[in-house]
Design an enzyme around this catalytic site. Structure first.
Site, PDB file in Angstrom:
ATOM      1  N   HIS A   1     -25.543 -44.316 -43.645  1.00  0.00           N
ATOM      2  CA  HIS A   1     -24.560 -43.717 -44.536  1.00  0.00           C
ATOM      3  C   HIS A   1     -23.246 -44.491 -44.634  1.00  0.00           C
ATOM      4  CE1 HIS A   1     -24.153 -39.471 -46.477  1.00  0.00           C
ATOM      5  NE2 HIS A   1     -23.902 -40.440 -47.332  1.00  0.00           N
TER       6      HIS A   1
ATOM      7  N   ASP B   1     -25.156 -33.277 -46.358  1.00  0.00           N
ATOM      8  CA  ASP B   1     -25.362 -33.953 -45.073  1.00  0.00           C
ATOM      9  C   ASP B   1     -25.322 -32.912 -43.952  1.00  0.00           C
ATOM     10  OD1 ASP B   1     -23.970 -37.175 -44.066  1.00  0.00           O
ATOM     11  OD2 ASP B   1     -25.239 -35.810 -42.887  1.00  0.00           O
TER      12      ASP B   1
ATOM     13  N   HIS C   1     -24.050 -33.791 -41.303  1.00  0.00           N
ATOM     14  CA  HIS C   1     -22.844 -34.302 -40.628  1.00  0.00           C
ATOM     15  C   HIS C   1     -21.705 -34.528 -41.614  1.00  0.00           C
ATOM     16  CE1 HIS C   1     -26.562 -35.817 -38.621  1.00  0.00           C
ATOM     17  NE2 HIS C   1     -25.953 -35.347 -37.553  1.00  0.00           N
TER      18      HIS C   1
ATOM     19  N   ASP D   1     -19.399 -37.099 -41.365  1.00  0.00           N
ATOM     20  CA  ASP D   1     -19.211 -38.555 -41.575  1.00  0.00           C
ATOM     21  C   ASP D   1     -17.759 -38.897 -41.885  1.00  0.00           C
ATOM     22  OD1 ASP D   1     -22.448 -39.378 -43.139  1.00  0.00           O
ATOM     23  OD2 ASP D   1     -21.897 -38.400 -41.256  1.00  0.00           O
TER      24      ASP D   1
ATOM     25  N   HIS E   1     -21.800 -45.251 -39.465  1.00  0.00           N
ATOM     26  CA  HIS E   1     -22.397 -44.270 -40.401  1.00  0.00           C
ATOM     27  C   HIS E   1     -21.749 -42.892 -40.211  1.00  0.00           C
ATOM     28  CE1 HIS E   1     -25.795 -42.757 -37.506  1.00  0.00           C
ATOM     29  NE2 HIS E   1     -24.623 -42.829 -36.897  1.00  0.00           N
TER      30      HIS E   1
ATOM     31  N   ASP F   1     -27.407 -37.502 -47.767  1.00  0.00           N
ATOM     32  CA  ASP F   1     -27.983 -37.981 -46.508  1.00  0.00           C
ATOM     33  C   ASP F   1     -29.276 -37.204 -46.327  1.00  0.00           C
ATOM     34  OD1 ASP F   1     -26.600 -38.651 -43.241  1.00  0.00           O
ATOM     35  OD2 ASP F   1     -28.677 -38.262 -43.786  1.00  0.00           O
TER      36      ASP F   1
ATOM     37  N   ASP G   1     -30.869 -36.489 -43.917  1.00  0.00           N
ATOM     38  CA  ASP G   1     -30.875 -35.567 -42.771  1.00  0.00           C
ATOM     39  C   ASP G   1     -30.211 -34.221 -43.088  1.00  0.00           C
ATOM     40  OD1 ASP G   1     -28.291 -37.331 -40.859  1.00  0.00           O
ATOM     41  OD2 ASP G   1     -28.050 -35.652 -42.240  1.00  0.00           O
TER      42      ASP G   1
ATOM     43  N   GLU H   1     -30.010 -42.910 -45.044  1.00  0.00           N
ATOM     44  CA  GLU H   1     -30.581 -42.570 -43.750  1.00  0.00           C
ATOM     45  C   GLU H   1     -32.101 -42.382 -43.707  1.00  0.00           C
ATOM     46  OE1 GLU H   1     -28.965 -42.889 -41.000  1.00  0.00           O
ATOM     47  OE2 GLU H   1     -26.876 -42.870 -41.584  1.00  0.00           O
TER      48      GLU H   1
HETATM   49  N1  LIG Z   1     -20.707 -37.450 -35.779  1.00  0.00           N
HETATM   50  C1  LIG Z   1     -21.733 -38.345 -35.286  1.00  0.00           C
HETATM   51  C2  LIG Z   1     -21.193 -39.733 -35.111  1.00  0.00           C
HETATM   52  O1  LIG Z   1     -21.881 -40.551 -34.491  1.00  0.00           O
HETATM   53  O2  LIG Z   1     -20.057 -39.978 -35.606  1.00  0.00           O
HETATM   54  C3  LIG Z   1     -22.269 -37.832 -33.950  1.00  0.00           C
HETATM   55  N2  LIG Z   1     -23.576 -37.317 -34.288  1.00  0.00           N
HETATM   56  C4  LIG Z   1     -24.577 -37.253 -33.228  1.00  0.00           C
HETATM   57  C5  LIG Z   1     -24.117 -36.345 -32.109  1.00  0.00           C
HETATM   58  C6  LIG Z   1     -25.279 -36.143 -31.158  1.00  0.00           C
HETATM   59  C7  LIG Z   1     -24.898 -35.190 -30.030  1.00  0.00           C
HETATM   60  C8  LIG Z   1     -24.363 -33.896 -30.596  1.00  0.00           C
HETATM   61  C9  LIG Z   1     -23.218 -34.163 -31.554  1.00  0.00           C
HETATM   62  N3  LIG Z   1     -23.648 -35.089 -32.611  1.00  0.00           N
HETATM   63  C10 LIG Z   1     -24.116 -38.154 -35.351  1.00  0.00           C
HETATM   64  C11 LIG Z   1     -22.938 -38.272 -36.234  1.00  0.00           C
HETATM   65  C12 LIG Z   1     -23.032 -39.373 -37.253  1.00  0.00           C
HETATM   66  C13 LIG Z   1     -24.171 -39.131 -38.255  1.00  0.00           C
HETATM   67  C14 LIG Z   1     -24.124 -40.116 -39.377  1.00  0.00           C
HETATM   68  B1  LIG Z   1     -25.069 -39.718 -40.606  1.00  0.00           B
HETATM   69  O3  LIG Z   1     -24.900 -40.695 -41.630  1.00  0.00           O
HETATM   70  O4  LIG Z   1     -26.415 -39.629 -40.182  1.00  0.00           O
HETATM   71  O5  LIG Z   1     -24.619 -38.441 -41.138  1.00  0.00           O
HETATM   72 MN   LIG Z   2     -27.325 -43.310 -39.256  1.00  0.00          MN
HETATM   73 MN   LIG Z   3     -24.495 -39.056 -43.294  1.00  0.00          MN
HETATM   74 MN   LIG Z   4     -26.277 -37.045 -41.403  1.00  0.00          MN
END
Ligand SMILES: N[C@@]1(C(=O)O)CN(C[C@@H]2CCCCN2)C[C@@H]1CCC[B-](O)(O)O
Ligand SMILES: [Mn+2]
Ligand SMILES: [Mn+2]
Ligand SMILES: [Mn+2]
Length: 292
Positions: free
Chosen positions: A84, A107, A109, A111, A124, A215, A217, A260
């Site tokens: 993403h 999404d 998330h 992001d 992402h 996304d 997901d 994604e």
């Molecule tokens: N906010 C996140 C980041 O890494 O910044 C943390 N999160 C994973 C994390 C796992 C454990 C429980 C809390 N969440 C994924 C997200 C990014 C997703 C990107 B997308 O493009 O897939 O939406």
């Molecule tokens: Mn990703």
């Molecule tokens: Mn995303």
């Molecule tokens: Mn996501």
């Protein structure tokens, strides 16, 4: 990207029959090919917990140029990810062509982590933070991203499908007052009301170009198992299709991201399920309707 493999997303969708399906809708389809992305070599973290910044910056600049050209040529742009972080370039490129556009971010998330609020350092999870004007005093400008001019205000964004938001992101969403319809609101009000509220909020006069950043997901993991950060309790394919049909029906859907899809994750069946869900989402953005 958090997990390698999203670079194979576009080819998986092509192999799944994407072009044929879009042509079957009577569309004049042009495949502009893959965006040039540099190797991961010589990428380093600078002194920030950010992974592959140079790779993402160069890819973003190339995506922005391509998206700009497609939209300027009068076409609706379909941008296939890739993770993403692709939205940094696609939204920036869209804003160069259509400065007034709004963003519907579908999404699990948000992001919208900044490099300093991110717990993972994966870009992402950060794209919107590079684009939102109100966040710029809090963003450390990463080398390579100088080309990005923040192009969105918080009022130009609406989330649908959130169910895994980090504390720092929740603070940003509440502080900036970003309109957010999590899965709780989808359950409470139903997808029809959520889409209506989102569009009335973003564009009450019904005149602005729309950027849909979808996304995969956002969908329930049973519908999109081949993705890097699946979260249970997602949108049904009916809800996903409905969002796309409604945005397509405005006639102002100008740029669509599909992010994604990661064919390297899961088995053959998981790949097939995920690609077919993505193809359904895409066709309903481009005129496919369940009533025919
Ligand atoms: N906010 C996140 C980041 O890494 O910044 C943390 N999160 C994973 C994390 C796992 C454990 C429980 C809390 N969440 C994924 C997200 C990014 C997703 C990107 B997308 O493009 O897939 O939406
Ligand atoms: Mn990703
Ligand atoms: Mn995303
Ligand atoms: Mn996501």
């Amino acid at each position: 990207m958090a997990k390698p493999g999203t670079e194979h997303g576009p080819d998986a969708l092509r192999e799944g029959g994407l072009i044929k399906k879009l042509m079957g809708l009577g569309l004049d389809v042009h495949d502009y090919g893959d965006v040039g992305t540099p190797s991961h070599e010589d990428d380093h973290h600078f002194d920030l917990p950010v992974k592959n910044p140079k790779h993402v910056a160069t890819a973003s600049e190339n995506i922005a140029a391509d998206v700009y050209n497609v939209i300027k040529s009068g076409r609706t742009c379909l941008a296939l990810g890739g993770d993403h972080s692709m939205a940094i370039g696609s939204i920036f490129g869209h804003s160069l062509a259509e400065p007034e556009h709004v963003v519907v971010w579908v999404d699990a998330h948000a992001d919208i982590n900044t490099p300093l609020t991110s717990s993972s350092g994966n870009m992402h999870g950060m794209p919107l933070s590079f684009l939102v004007k109100e966040l710029q005093p809090y963003i450390s400008k990463l080398p390579g991203f100088e080309f990005i001019k923040p192009c969105l205000s918080a009022k130009n964004i609406a989330y649908i499908g959130l169910r895994d938001v980090d504390p720092g992101e929740r603070y940003i969403i509440e502080k900036l007052g970003i309109q957010s319809f999590s899965m709780s609101e989808v359950d409470r009000h139903g997808i029809k009301d959520v889409v209506e509220k989102a569009m009335h909020y973003l564009d009450p006069e019904g005149v602005k170009p729309i950027h849909l950043s979808f996304d995969i997901d956002a969908l329930d993991p049973s519908l999109a198992p081949s993705t890097g950060t699946p979260v249970p309790g997602g949108l049904s394919i009916r809800e996903g299709n409905y969002i796309c049909e409604e945005l397509a029906a405005t006639g102002r859907l100008t740029c669509v991201d599909i992010a994604e899809v990661n064919p390297s994750l899961g088995n053959e069946r998981d790949n097939l399920i995920t690609v077919n869900s993505a193809l359904s989402i895409i066709t309903h953005c481009f005129g496919g309707r369940r009533q025919g």
